[in-house]
Design a protein around this motif. Structure first.
Motif, PDB file in Angstrom:
ATOM      1  N   UNK A 142       0.827  -1.212   0.000  1.00 11.90           N
ATOM      2  CA  UNK A 142       0.000   0.000   0.000  1.00 11.90           C
ATOM      3  C   UNK A 142       0.861   1.261   0.000  1.00 11.90           C
ATOM      4  N   UNK A 143       1.955   1.236   0.774  1.00  8.72           N
ATOM      5  CA  UNK A 143       2.843   2.393   0.815  1.00  8.72           C
ATOM      6  C   UNK A 143       3.423   2.681  -0.564  1.00  8.72           C
ATOM      7  N   UNK A 144       3.669   1.611  -1.337  1.00 12.93           N
ATOM      8  CA  UNK A 144       4.216   1.788  -2.685  1.00 12.93           C
ATOM      9  C   UNK A 144       3.141   2.300  -3.630  1.00 12.93           C
ATOM     10  N   UNK A 145       1.933   1.726  -3.504  1.00 14.13           N
ATOM     11  CA  UNK A 145       0.856   2.095  -4.436  1.00 14.13           C
ATOM     12  C   UNK A 145       0.398   3.540  -4.273  1.00 14.13           C
ATOM     13  N   UNK A 146       0.331   4.035  -3.017  1.00 14.50           N
ATOM     14  CA  UNK A 146      -0.195   5.394  -2.833  1.00 14.50           C
ATOM     15  C   UNK A 146       0.734   6.453  -3.430  1.00 14.50           C
ATOM     16  N   UNK A 147       1.976   6.072  -3.728  1.00 12.19           N
ATOM     17  CA  UNK A 147       2.914   7.037  -4.316  1.00 12.19           C
ATOM     18  C   UNK A 147       2.794   7.100  -5.835  1.00 12.19           C
ATOM     19  N   UNK A 148       1.946   6.213  -6.417  1.00 10.68           N
ATOM     20  CA  UNK A 148       1.862   6.156  -7.876  1.00 10.68           C
ATOM     21  C   UNK A 148       0.760   7.074  -8.410  1.00 10.68           C
ATOM     22  N   UNK A 186     -11.747  -2.379   5.517  1.00  8.38           N
ATOM     23  CA  UNK A 186     -12.658  -1.408   6.116  1.00  8.38           C
ATOM     24  C   UNK A 186     -11.914  -0.404   6.977  1.00  8.38           C
ATOM     25  N   UNK A 187     -11.011  -0.891   7.816  1.00 14.06           N
ATOM     26  CA  UNK A 187     -10.246  -0.003   8.702  1.00 14.06           C
ATOM     27  C   UNK A 187      -9.365   0.940   7.870  1.00 14.06           C
ATOM     28  N   UNK A 188      -8.735   0.365   6.827  1.00  8.56           N
ATOM     29  CA  UNK A 188      -7.860   1.194   5.981  1.00  8.56           C
ATOM     30  C   UNK A 188      -8.654   2.293   5.288  1.00  8.56           C
ATOM     31  N   UNK A 191      -9.785   4.890   7.888  1.00  4.72           N
ATOM     32  CA  UNK A 191      -8.723   5.774   8.363  1.00  4.72           C
ATOM     33  C   UNK A 191      -8.280   6.724   7.261  1.00  4.72           C
ATOM     34  N   UNK A 192      -8.487   6.295   5.993  1.00  8.07           N
ATOM     35  CA  UNK A 192      -8.096   7.153   4.882  1.00  8.07           C
ATOM     36  C   UNK A 192      -9.101   8.285   4.679  1.00  8.07           C
TER      37      UNK A 192
END
Ligand SMILES: [Zn+2]
Length: 216
Positions: A142-148, A186-188, A191-192
């Motif tokens: 997820x950390x990698x994907x959100x930077x794309x 759901x939590x992710x 929180x987003x």
């Protein structure tokens, strides 16, 4: 042998695609190829490879099933050194899906237990090992994907959800991993998005709590 060939085949395909991409830089001029096609193809192939990779221990002499090395975040962590974010994110997501499904065996005995090479079975720590490594893989992905770029991020995220549902329904035929996956997602998502929803975020929910007022 067949399993090894399938995994090596997927890895070779990934290497080939990215090798040719470097050779023919002209194809990168088209935004649809650069921003959509290459990322999605890289991610999908890596995702399938990531789902299959942990169980390669079944076909590797010297390793017992549910080997702690293949059932861990080791490979995604090593892949963080390469500069191919969609391959890294796909592998990590695939392994997270596999490890999550493995957290729900029929019973924590024999083949279900995680085995560390040389040290032996992790015993009652097996579910914790799988869960911690699953979350680590998920975080890397997820950390990698959100930077794309937004488009490729959304597409690969949707693809992960579909593959996750397909894998759990087909392989497990049971609800616990599916429910756990939905809970994590759901939590992710909450929180987003919750900072944008003033009526539904943690801070506003606790704004009137006595300890909150005492602090102000
Ligand atoms: Zn497994």
């Amino acid at each position: 042998m067949k399993y090894w060939l399938q995994c090596l085949g997927l890895a070779a395909l990934l290497a080939l695609i990215n090798y040719y991409r470097l050779q023919f830089t002209a194809i990168d001029q088209l935004p649809v190829i650069k921003q959509l096609l290459i990322p999605v193809v890289n991610f999908t192939l890596a995702l399938i490879l990531g789902i299959r990779l942990p169980d390669i221990d079944l076909f590797t002499p010297g390793l017992k099933h549910r080997c702690a090395l293949t059932h861990s975040a080791l490979v995604p962590w090593l892949l963080t050194v390469i500069n191919y974010p969609f391959i890294l994110a796909g592998m990590a997501m695939g392994m997270a899906i596999h490890l999550l499904a493995d957290v729900f065996p029929k019973a924590w005995v024999g083949g279900a237990l995680v085995k560390m090479p040389l040290l032996g079975s992790l015993g009652i720590f097996s579910p914790f090992w799988l869960m911690v490594n699953c979350l680590f893989c998920l975080a890397i992905s997820l950390q990698t994907l959100v930077l794309q770029e937004a488009w490729s991020m959304t597409l690969t995220f949707a693809l992960s959800l579909l593959v996750m549902l397909w894998y759990f329904i087909r392989k497990e035929k049971s609800m616990p991993p599916l429910l756990t996956a939905l809970m994590i997602i759901g939590v992710l998502v909450w929180s987003h998005y919750s900072p944008d929803l003033s009526w539904f975020n943690l801070q506003s929910m606790t704004a009137n709590a006595s300890w909150h007022q005492g602090a102000s």
